[in-house]
Design a protein around this motif. Structure first.
Motif, PDB file in Angstrom:
ATOM      1  N   GLN A  48     -33.319 -78.990 -18.785  1.00 45.13           N
ATOM      2  CA  GLN A  48     -33.657 -80.207 -19.518  1.00 45.13           C
ATOM      3  C   GLN A  48     -35.067 -80.670 -19.141  1.00 45.13           C
ATOM      4  O   GLN A  48     -35.326 -81.036 -17.999  1.00 45.13           O
ATOM      5  CB  GLN A  48     -32.635 -81.297 -19.191  1.00 45.13           C
ATOM      6  N   PRO A  49     -36.011 -80.686 -20.111  1.00 46.50           N
ATOM      7  CA  PRO A  49     -37.384 -81.075 -19.787  1.00 46.50           C
ATOM      8  C   PRO A  49     -37.521 -82.540 -19.387  1.00 46.50           C
ATOM      9  O   PRO A  49     -38.241 -82.878 -18.446  1.00 46.50           O
ATOM     10  CB  PRO A  49     -38.154 -80.788 -21.077  1.00 46.50           C
ATOM     11  N   THR A  50     -36.862 -83.435 -20.141  1.00 41.75           N
ATOM     12  CA  THR A  50     -36.891 -84.872 -19.849  1.00 41.75           C
ATOM     13  C   THR A  50     -35.532 -85.457 -20.207  1.00 41.75           C
ATOM     14  O   THR A  50     -34.690 -84.794 -20.811  1.00 41.75           O
ATOM     15  CB  THR A  50     -37.971 -85.601 -20.691  1.00 41.75           C
TER      16      THR A  50
ATOM     17  N   HIS B  94     -34.212 -85.186 -23.816  1.00 43.60           N
ATOM     18  CA  HIS B  94     -33.752 -83.915 -24.358  1.00 43.60           C
ATOM     19  C   HIS B  94     -32.268 -83.704 -24.066  1.00 43.60           C
ATOM     20  O   HIS B  94     -31.648 -84.471 -23.323  1.00 43.60           O
ATOM     21  CB  HIS B  94     -34.573 -82.766 -23.778  1.00 43.60           C
ATOM     22  N   LEU B  95     -31.721 -82.665 -24.668  1.00 47.56           N
ATOM     23  CA  LEU B  95     -30.304 -82.358 -24.461  1.00 47.56           C
ATOM     24  C   LEU B  95     -30.003 -82.162 -22.982  1.00 47.56           C
ATOM     25  O   LEU B  95     -30.789 -81.536 -22.260  1.00 47.56           O
ATOM     26  CB  LEU B  95     -29.937 -81.078 -25.213  1.00 47.56           C
ATOM     27  N   PRO B  96     -28.890 -82.686 -22.505  1.00 42.44           N
ATOM     28  CA  PRO B  96     -28.524 -82.464 -21.105  1.00 42.44           C
ATOM     29  C   PRO B  96     -28.028 -81.040 -20.889  1.00 42.44           C
ATOM     30  O   PRO B  96     -27.593 -80.367 -21.829  1.00 42.44           O
ATOM     31  CB  PRO B  96     -27.394 -83.484 -20.880  1.00 42.44           C
ATOM     32  N   VAL B  97     -28.100 -80.585 -19.668  1.00 40.13           N
ATOM     33  CA  VAL B  97     -27.542 -79.282 -19.313  1.00 40.13           C
ATOM     34  C   VAL B  97     -26.029 -79.402 -19.239  1.00 40.13           C
ATOM     35  O   VAL B  97     -25.500 -80.271 -18.545  1.00 40.13           O
ATOM     36  CB  VAL B  97     -28.107 -78.794 -17.960  1.00 40.13           C
ATOM     37  N   ALA B  98     -25.330 -78.541 -19.972  1.00 38.04           N
ATOM     38  CA  ALA B  98     -23.870 -78.569 -19.933  1.00 38.04           C
ATOM     39  C   ALA B  98     -23.326 -77.760 -18.760  1.00 38.04           C
ATOM     40  O   ALA B  98     -22.266 -78.063 -18.221  1.00 38.04           O
ATOM     41  CB  ALA B  98     -23.305 -78.017 -21.247  1.00 38.04           C
ATOM     42  N   GLU B  99     -24.095 -76.728 -18.361  1.00 41.60           N
ATOM     43  CA  GLU B  99     -23.627 -75.842 -17.291  1.00 41.60           C
ATOM     44  C   GLU B  99     -24.814 -75.067 -16.723  1.00 41.60           C
ATOM     45  O   GLU B  99     -25.715 -74.670 -17.459  1.00 41.60           O
ATOM     46  CB  GLU B  99     -22.608 -74.845 -17.842  1.00 41.60           C
ATOM     47  N   TYR B 100     -24.813 -74.871 -15.411  1.00 38.60           N
ATOM     48  CA  TYR B 100     -25.752 -73.953 -14.786  1.00 38.60           C
ATOM     49  C   TYR B 100     -25.026 -72.628 -14.587  1.00 38.60           C
ATOM     50  O   TYR B 100     -24.054 -72.542 -13.834  1.00 38.60           O
ATOM     51  CB  TYR B 100     -26.262 -74.504 -13.457  1.00 38.60           C
ATOM     52  N   VAL B 101     -25.497 -71.621 -15.290  1.00 29.66           N
ATOM     53  CA  VAL B 101     -24.838 -70.316 -15.282  1.00 29.66           C
ATOM     54  C   VAL B 101     -25.304 -69.531 -14.066  1.00 29.66           C
ATOM     55  O   VAL B 101     -26.501 -69.485 -13.753  1.00 29.66           O
ATOM     56  CB  VAL B 101     -25.163 -69.549 -16.585  1.00 29.66           C
TER      57      VAL B 101
END
Length: 281
Positions: A233-235, A238-245
């Motif tokens: 997520q840049p700022t 922007h869309l939030p991160v749903a998951e860190y793969v």
């Protein structure tokens, strides 16, 4: 609003601090050029610039689209700079690049969406740097395949166009581009005989089954190279991160993709479209 997902400890970004990084920065800034490295907050900027490579962004720094994953400025762009092709070609020469990567903002404000500017840039790079290999990461030109053909006619070594995400998530992630239009662009590239390349992000809420389907769709269009990386997520806008793969899952996808038939895959958390691009020629 979905809960905040904590960034894992293994997601580390390399900083650039050597003389080559400084030289690259001076060349880019000295010729008033834009790079997706800085505009897109690429996590690999330090590593790539320290090795003397950069992905140049033509058409200005303001995009006419407002994709919810991208940090590039959005608004009304300035007129095209007619000196940009010459300045970029000279920068490639000064940086002694063997492989140049070019992308652009979307210019939906122009009658040809910036296609002729693309042509002028590629031709000038080739004129000034006849031995350099070129990869271009092009927009969809609103699905006008005759404009895609203009890029093909300049004969870059690789033509890339990103699907970005799976079909289901595309309407929420990309502001104008559609999944099917992007597939048609990739098909046109592959039909030309020039290697077709695409890229996608993970961590937006896609399922593994959907990732498999994207791979199959890309292969069906003739795509031979794919990059897979973690969405960051840049700022907060922007869309939030749903998951860190996990890195293990990225490696699993790399092996699956090779088994499916891709010639080359870059799959890791910090991979971006132009990461290790020189290896793909």
């Amino acid at each position: 609003m979905p809960p905040h997902v904590k960034k894992p400890d293994w997601l580390k970004i390399k900083l650039g601090d050597n003389s080559t990084f400084t030289h690259t920065k001076k060349v880019v800034e000295g010729h008033c050029l834009h790079t997706i490295c800085s505009s897109g907050k690429c996590p690999n900027m330090g590593e790539c610039w320290s090795h003397g490579t950069a992905t140049f962004m033509i058409g200005g720094e303001i995009c006419t689209r407002a994709c919810k994953f991208c940090n590039t400025l959005t608004g009304r762009p300035k007129p095209l700079n007619p000196d940009e092709p010459k300045n970029l070609a000279e920068s490639v020469r000064l940086m002694k690049l063997r492989h140049a990567v070019i992308t652009s903002v979307d210019r939906d404000d122009l009658p040809d969406y910036g296609a002729q500017h693309w042509v002028n840039t590629i031709r000038e790079i080739k004129r000034v740097n006849p031995t350099v290999t070129i990869e271009v990461l092009i927009p969809d030109f609103r699905g006008d395949l005759e404009l895609v053909d203009k890029i093909i006619e300049t004969k870059p070594n690789i033509i890339s166009h990103n699907l970005e995400t799976v079909r289901r998530l595309t309407p929420n992630v990309r502001s104008v581009a559609t999944y099917d239009v992007s597939l048609s662009v990739l098909r046109r590239i592959a039909q030309s005989g020039i290697p077709a390349k695409t890229g996608m992000m993970l961590g937006l809420g896609e399922t593994e089954e959907e990732v498999m389907q994207l791979m199959d769709d890309a292969l069906a269009m003739g795509v031979s190279i794919i990059t897979i990386g973690q969405y960051l997520q840049p700022t907060r806008k922007h869309l939030p991160v749903a998951e860190y793969v996990s890195p293990e899952q990225f490696e699993k996808l790399r092996l699956i993709g090779l088994e499916k038939g891709f010639r080359k895959i870059e799959s890791a958390p910090l991979v971006r479209s132009s990461y290790h691009a020189e290896r793909h020629v």
